[in-house]
Design an enzyme around this catalytic site. Structure first.
Site, mmCIF file in Angstrom:
data_model
loop_
_atom_site.group_PDB
_atom_site.id
_atom_site.type_symbol
_atom_site.label_atom_id
_atom_site.label_comp_id
_atom_site.label_asym_id
_atom_site.label_seq_id
_atom_site.Cartn_x
_atom_site.Cartn_y
_atom_site.Cartn_z
ATOM 1 N N ASP A 65 0.834 -1.198 0.000
ATOM 2 C CA ASP A 65 0.000 0.000 0.000
ATOM 3 C C ASP A 65 0.873 1.255 0.000
ATOM 4 O OD1 ASP A 65 -2.270 -1.610 0.213
ATOM 5 O OD2 ASP A 65 -2.121 -1.648 2.405
ATOM 6 N N GLU A 111 1.563 -2.524 10.797
ATOM 7 C CA GLU A 111 1.360 -2.579 9.345
ATOM 8 C C GLU A 111 2.483 -1.866 8.613
ATOM 9 O OE1 GLU A 111 -2.067 -1.551 6.017
ATOM 10 O OE2 GLU A 111 -1.875 -0.274 7.779
ATOM 11 N N GLU A 112 3.078 -0.861 9.242
ATOM 12 C CA GLU A 112 4.090 -0.043 8.577
ATOM 13 C C GLU A 112 5.505 -0.575 8.752
ATOM 14 O OE1 GLU A 112 2.833 2.018 6.636
ATOM 15 O OE2 GLU A 112 0.821 1.987 7.503
ATOM 16 N N ASP A 153 0.661 8.139 8.103
ATOM 17 C CA ASP A 153 0.932 6.746 8.460
ATOM 18 C C ASP A 153 2.243 6.638 9.234
ATOM 19 O OD1 ASP A 153 -1.266 5.275 7.333
ATOM 20 O OD2 ASP A 153 -0.422 5.589 5.347
ATOM 21 N N GLU A 207 -6.176 -6.358 11.855
ATOM 22 C CA GLU A 207 -7.483 -5.920 11.363
ATOM 23 C C GLU A 207 -8.533 -7.001 11.600
ATOM 24 O OE1 GLU A 207 -6.375 -2.780 7.794
ATOM 25 O OE2 GLU A 207 -6.226 -4.918 7.338
ATOM 26 N N ASP A 237 -2.535 -1.515 13.512
ATOM 27 C CA ASP A 237 -2.567 -0.692 12.307
ATOM 28 C C ASP A 237 -2.613 0.745 12.806
ATOM 29 O OD1 ASP A 237 -3.104 0.745 10.030
ATOM 30 O OD2 ASP A 237 -4.731 -0.534 9.321
ATOM 31 N N LEU A 285 -2.855 3.739 11.499
ATOM 32 C CA LEU A 285 -3.854 4.668 10.966
ATOM 33 C C LEU A 285 -4.643 3.987 9.848
ATOM 34 C CD1 LEU A 285 -4.835 7.537 11.559
ATOM 35 C CD2 LEU A 285 -3.447 8.318 9.635
ATOM 36 N N ASP A 286 -5.650 3.234 10.232
ATOM 37 C CA ASP A 286 -6.523 2.566 9.275
ATOM 38 C C ASP A 286 -7.358 3.612 8.531
ATOM 39 O OD1 ASP A 286 -8.109 0.127 8.293
ATOM 40 O OD2 ASP A 286 -9.668 1.370 9.199
#
Length: 362
Positions: free
Chosen positions: A74, A103-104, A80, A287, A124, A126-127
């Site tokens: 992504d 996630e990052e 983020d 998530e 996560d 910043l979803d």
């Protein structure tokens, strides 16, 4: 009008002075776990920092892409990276964590062997950040496992089934900053009071309505990629065969917003596997797992649908790597059960078998 103004002033004052629990005091009262309280205090600090950054993003020049991609492929936004820094730093400083998965971050963050704590946290930061430039609600999602051994931290400490999670939640940055969390004793809601700088407990346990609003939520742009069972289900939501009122489509594209609405009002949220994303699109650890636990604790159902050869509960899945994906179908019994029953029946066709085969690669 003076009487109305006086009544409003009185009610506003009562709200500020109401005898309500802060997040920390609620955790200590309900779990009596000092380390868990420290962890949630760290998450609380991170969420406050993210909420402030989101509200000042335009002024501070934080809109737009950072020019990189994360492990999932992504595009990464500037917010983020900043949000990830807030969460990672806060959790490290809590000194109660062993493994962090973001996630990052391409790899898990392992705390030093001589100074690690009890908890493994996946998040996560910043979803929904793909929508941040157009001022859509975003959120932070997290799940918490407790380390099982006294050995030095290892990625295997967090690669466990979702049913072993001890706490999960999300913080939504919208018209208000709201933290929704479960310690497997129901689902609790906390609102950030800007005047106090504290998350305040706002009432009783959150429950999905048994007969809530007739709403379905999905990215219908993927319709042609879905299997026949999912296509038929969505078609029936739009044109019911029993003569009942059609469902309304509500889809924000921010999982926190869509699931929050589903938990409050009922209905169904779907992000299924398809011919392009054979294992689904949403990430399991930070998530699928946390949202599934919250929905189940609120009285709903969370399923992966027909996945790898059978209809599977999300919390029974076991990740093999930290950024593994999964399909997601969750919501109230009225809407989820018929869809799962259709998968358990004879509704699968050859096209579906091709992309839901147990031999599908991760």
């Amino acid at each position: 009008s003076h009487r109305a103004e006086g009544a409003f002033a009185m009610s506003s004052e009562n709200v500020v002075n109401a005898d309500r629990y802060t997040l920390s005091s609620f955790i200590m009262m309900s779990t009596k776990d000092r380390d868990l309280a420290l962890l949630m205090t760290a998450m609380e600090i991170a969420c406050k920092n993210i909420a402030r950054a989101v509200r000042k993003a335009g002024i501070a020049g934080l809109f737009g892409l950072a020019g990189t991609k994360n492990k999932s492929g992504d595009q990464v936004k500037k917010l983020d990276l900043l949000s990830n820094m807030f969460v990672v730093n806060a959790l490290k400083r809590s000194r109660v964590c062993a493994v962090l998965v973001s996630e990052e971050e391409p790899e898990p963050i392992l705390m030093p062997a001589e100074d690690h704590g009890r908890f493994c946290v996946a998040f996560d930061p910043l979803d929904g950040s793909s929508n941040i430039d157009c001022n859509v609600s975003t959120g932070t999602i997290f799940s918490i496992f407790e380390k099982k051994t006294f050995e030095p931290p290892n990625p295997s400490d967090i690669l466990r089934p979702g049913k072993e999670i001890i706490a999960a939640g999300y913080c939504m940055y919208g018209s208000a900053t709201e933290l929704v969390v479960t310690f497997k004793r129901g689902v609790e809601r906390f609102i950030l009071d800007p005047s106090l700088g504290e998350f305040i407990h706002i009432g009783s346990t959150m429950r999905i309505p048994l007969r809530g609003k007739r709403v379905y939520s999905c990215n219908e742009g993927n319709y042609l990629k879905w299997d026949k069972v999912m296509q038929n289900a969505v078609s029936k939501f739009k044109v019911p065969t029993d003569g009942t009122k059609p469902y309304s489509l509500r889809y924000v594209g921010s999982m926190v917003s869509d699931v929050h609405r589903t938990m409050l009002y009922g209905g169904i949220f779907m992000y299924p596997a398809d011919k392009k994303s054979k294992n689904g699109k949403l990430r399991l650890l930070y998530e699928g797992f946390p949202m599934a636990l919250l929905v189940e604790q609120a009285g709903g159902i969370a399923s992966a649908g027909y996945f790898k050869g059978e209809v599977r509960r999300i919390l029974d899945l076991v990740p093999k790597h930290i950024h593994e994906r999964c399909p997601v179908i969750l919501g109230c019994h009225r809407d989820v059960v018929p869809l799962l029953d259709a998968y358990k029946g004879n509704g699968r066709d050859k096209d579906e078998e091709k992309f839901t085969s147990p031999k599908s690669k991760l």
